[in-house]
Design a protein around this motif. Structure first.
Motif, PDB file in Angstrom:
ATOM      1  N   ASN A 312       0.934  -0.675  -0.117  1.00 27.26           N
ATOM      2  CA  ASN A 312      -0.374  -0.044  -0.106  1.00 27.26           C
ATOM      3  C   ASN A 312       1.007   1.098  -0.027  1.00 27.26           C
ATOM      4  OD1 ASN A 312      -2.703  -0.765   0.122  1.00 27.26           O
ATOM      5  ND2 ASN A 312      -2.615  -0.683   1.986  1.00 27.26           N
ATOM      6  N   LEU A 344      -3.703  10.872   3.310  1.00 33.45           N
ATOM      7  CA  LEU A 344      -5.076  10.899   3.206  1.00 33.45           C
ATOM      8  C   LEU A 344      -5.620  11.201   4.922  1.00 33.45           C
ATOM      9  CD1 LEU A 344      -4.932   6.682   4.806  1.00 33.45           C
ATOM     10  CD2 LEU A 344      -6.633   7.708   2.775  1.00 33.45           C
ATOM     11  N   ILE A 352     -10.656   3.594   6.480  1.00 29.86           N
ATOM     12  CA  ILE A 352      -9.729   2.764   6.061  1.00 29.86           C
ATOM     13  C   ILE A 352      -9.779   1.665   6.113  1.00 29.86           C
ATOM     14  CG2 ILE A 352      -8.427   4.813   4.187  1.00 29.86           C
ATOM     15  CD1 ILE A 352      -6.463   3.972   6.505  1.00 29.86           C
ATOM     16  N   ARG A 358     -12.708   2.320  -0.465  1.00 32.17           N
ATOM     17  CA  ARG A 358     -11.559   2.738  -0.808  1.00 32.17           C
ATOM     18  C   ARG A 358     -11.751   4.216  -1.099  1.00 32.17           C
ATOM     19  NH1 ARG A 358     -12.772  -1.309  -4.549  1.00 32.17           N
ATOM     20  NH2 ARG A 358     -11.224  -2.540  -4.640  1.00 32.17           N
ATOM     21  N   ASP A 360      -9.709   6.392  -3.437  1.00 34.06           N
ATOM     22  CA  ASP A 360      -9.219   6.473  -4.663  1.00 34.06           C
ATOM     23  C   ASP A 360      -9.632   5.577  -5.620  1.00 34.06           C
ATOM     24  OD1 ASP A 360      -8.367   7.188  -7.540  1.00 34.06           O
ATOM     25  OD2 ASP A 360      -7.069   8.626  -6.547  1.00 34.06           O
TER      26      ASP A 360
HETATM   27  P1  ADP Z   1      -6.623  -1.623  -1.137  1.00 35.12           P
HETATM   28  O1  ADP Z   1      -6.765  -2.643  -2.243  1.00 35.12           O
HETATM   29  O2  ADP Z   1      -7.824  -0.761  -2.141  1.00 35.12           O
HETATM   30  O3  ADP Z   1      -6.030  -1.056  -1.596  1.00 35.12           O
HETATM   31  P2  ADP Z   1      -7.199  -1.460   1.121  1.00 35.12           P
HETATM   32  O4  ADP Z   1      -7.730  -1.576   2.646  1.00 35.12           O
HETATM   33  O5  ADP Z   1      -5.478  -2.295   1.449  1.00 35.12           O
HETATM   34  O6  ADP Z   1      -7.381  -1.681   0.253  1.00 35.12           O
HETATM   35  O7  ADP Z   1      -6.832   0.109   1.739  1.00 35.12           O
HETATM   36  C1  ADP Z   1      -7.885   0.822   1.464  1.00 35.12           C
HETATM   37  C2  ADP Z   1      -7.651   2.158   1.495  1.00 35.12           C
HETATM   38  O8  ADP Z   1      -7.307   2.581   2.005  1.00 35.12           O
HETATM   39  C3  ADP Z   1      -7.405   2.195  -0.305  1.00 35.12           C
HETATM   40  O9  ADP Z   1      -7.902   2.407  -0.799  1.00 35.12           O
HETATM   41  C4  ADP Z   1      -7.084   3.366  -0.432  1.00 35.12           C
HETATM   42  O10 ADP Z   1      -7.551   4.295  -0.739  1.00 35.12           O
HETATM   43  C5  ADP Z   1      -5.800   4.278   1.334  1.00 35.12           C
HETATM   44  N1  ADP Z   1      -4.776   3.850   1.891  1.00 35.12           N
HETATM   45  C6  ADP Z   1      -4.126   2.528   2.632  1.00 35.12           C
HETATM   46  N2  ADP Z   1      -3.389   2.479   2.407  1.00 35.12           N
HETATM   47  C7  ADP Z   1      -2.591   3.789   1.943  1.00 35.12           C
HETATM   48  C8  ADP Z   1      -1.679   4.621   1.826  1.00 35.12           C
HETATM   49  N3  ADP Z   1      -0.500   4.010   2.603  1.00 35.12           N
HETATM   50  N4  ADP Z   1      -1.005   5.974   1.731  1.00 35.12           N
HETATM   51  C9  ADP Z   1      -2.321   6.064   1.379  1.00 35.12           C
HETATM   52  N5  ADP Z   1      -3.800   5.932   1.355  1.00 35.12           N
HETATM   53  C10 ADP Z   1      -4.095   4.517   1.449  1.00 35.12           C
END
Ligand code: ADP
Length: 410
Positions: A312, A344, A352, A358, A360
């Motif tokens: 991530n 974020l 999250i 999500r 984005d």
């Molecule tokens: P995904 O498969 O969409 O990455 P996650 O559950 O891992 O699903 O994360 C959920 C959401 O959190 C992501 O879609 C993203 O928008 C946000 N996110 C996760 N980790 C980060 C990060 N390190 N920086 C910014 N946004 C993040």
């Protein structure tokens, strides 16, 4: 009559008189003693009867005392039992009067005063008062779901019978709010999961339909479609993999394959597997391990946890570095994964960890995200009695912190 004869007559008469008196005195004496004897006997009988009655009375009193004590004890036991039942409960007697209720039942009353209540006159809130009335009138077993103060209760009426005659009823209110909430969450999860699975399937189906058209001969589009189908298939694979992982983690009987492992080894393995991706995006992967601790953890789950967080951090960064640090703070091992990515908002930070949330959507999908990665991270932490938190600033970067208890030996 000669004088002598006369004297004999007088003497005989006197003798007869004396004999008669003697006889009478005898009779009196005998009668007197007989009376005395009978009086004594009657008194003795009387005393015996009295003694018997006193004895019987004593026995009766003892019996009453024991029965009263028994009844008191039974009532006390019943009251203790009723007050220990963790749900609001009340008992209506055959006249419709409230015989017993526990302290939880006060939740449904407008006061907590000890007042006489019955099935019509009581100070209960509307849906409860209504149910109590129906319970007494219907004289049969029935259930109804009612709402009180934002909570959902399963109200149950159980009639009590004595020799097949209705002699009151027990009314129990089970709080089913949590179960309802879980059910709603489950429904939402199934709806979300179906939606997530439906999207790539629709894309694949649509493209295959076009490719199968007899008049289709555009080689360039064909190539693009095949690339897209491959991407969507991989996405499906990721979603199914993550769904299975999440469902395994949410099982009550989840068995962890724990072993003592150096945390630095797991983190380094995870960092190495993302080195190529990081290089591609021009992102530096760094580590700062002030401590290296051996923890009793499930290795496979730990790899998943760090893979999700490190991938991530790279996925949501376009430049800069991703730094993993490890230190001990107040008997806790703190592992931080810090990036200089998109960041974020506070609102997103609060959400999250929710399934399929999500920020984005396009970016998540393009980078193969299932929207379940952080839910899995949270579940893995919970399974290890660890915690996960996030701090972020839009446009500056994000830091995820995992906190393990160092003395955990379980
Ligand atoms: P995904 O498969 O969409 O990455 P996650 O559950 O891992 O699903 O994360 C959920 C959401 O959190 C992501 O879609 C993203 O928008 C946000 N996110 C996760 N980790 C980060 C990060 N390190 N920086 C910014 N946004 C993040």
């Amino acid at each position: 009559m000669s004088k002598k004869q006369f004297v004999y007559l007088i003497v005989s008469l006197l003798c007869a008189y004396i004999a008669m008196y003697a006889f009478l005195i005898n009779v009196y004496v005998v009668t007197f003693f007989l009376t005395l004897f009978y009086a004594y006997e009657i008194k003795r009988d009387h005393r015996e009867v009295n003694d018997k009655i006193t004895h019987e009375n004593e026995e009766l009193m003892n019996e009453i005392k024991t029965t009263t004590q028994d009844a008191y004890l039974k009532q006390k036991q019943l009251l203790t039992m009723v007050s220990n039942i963790p749900s609001p409960l009340m008992l209506l007697n055959e006249y419709g009067e409230v015989a017993i209720y526990n302290s939880h039942f006060n939740l449904f009353r407008n006061s907590i005063e000890e007042i006489k209540m019955d099935y019509i006159n009581n100070d209960c809130v509307e849906p409860v008062a209504h149910f109590i009335k129906d319970a007494f009138i219907f004289e049969r077993k029935f259930k109804k779901v009612i709402e009180v103060d934002g909570k959902t209760y399963n109200a149950i009426c159980i009639p009590v019978t004595t020799n097949t005659k209705f002699s009151g009823c027990v009314i129990l209110f089970q709080d089913i709010s949590e179960a309802k909430e879980k059910e709603a969450l489950q429904k939402m999860f199934i709806a979300d999961a179906s939606h997530e699975l439906k999207t790539p399937i629709s894309v694949i189906k649509g493209m295959i339909e076009i490719l199968n058209r007899e008049d289709f001969d555009d080689e360039q589009t064909k190539k693009e479609f095949l690339v897209q189908i491959d991407k969507e298939t991989k996405r499906l694979e990721f979603i199914v993999r993550d769904l299975l992982q999440l469902s395994r983690l949410s099982m009550n009987e989840l068995i962890l394959k724990k072993e003592f492992i150096k945390m630095s080894e797991i983190i380094e393995r995870s960092m190495n597997s993302f080195q190529v991706l990081a290089n591609k995006k021009g992102i530096r992967l760094e580590k700062q391990f002030k401590e290296d601790i051996t923890l009793n953890v499930d290795e496979e789950l730990m790899i998943t946890l760090f893979n999700n967080l490190i991938s991530n951090a790279i996925k949501y960064s376009d430049h800069g570095k991703v730094c993993v640090t490890m230190e001990i703070e107040n008997e806790h091992l703190i592992i931080s994964i810090q990036d200089e990515g998109v960041g974020l908002s506070q609102e997103d930070c609060n959400r999250i960890f929710e399934r399929f949330y999500r920020v984005d959507k396009a970016r998540s999908r393009n980078s193969g995200g299932s929207g379940l990665g952080l839910s899995i991270v949270r579940s893995i932490c919970e399974a290890h009695q660890a915690s996960v938190s996030v701090k972020s600033k839009l446009g500056v970067g994000t830091t995820f912190k995992i906190k393990f208890k160092v003395n955990t030996k379980s």
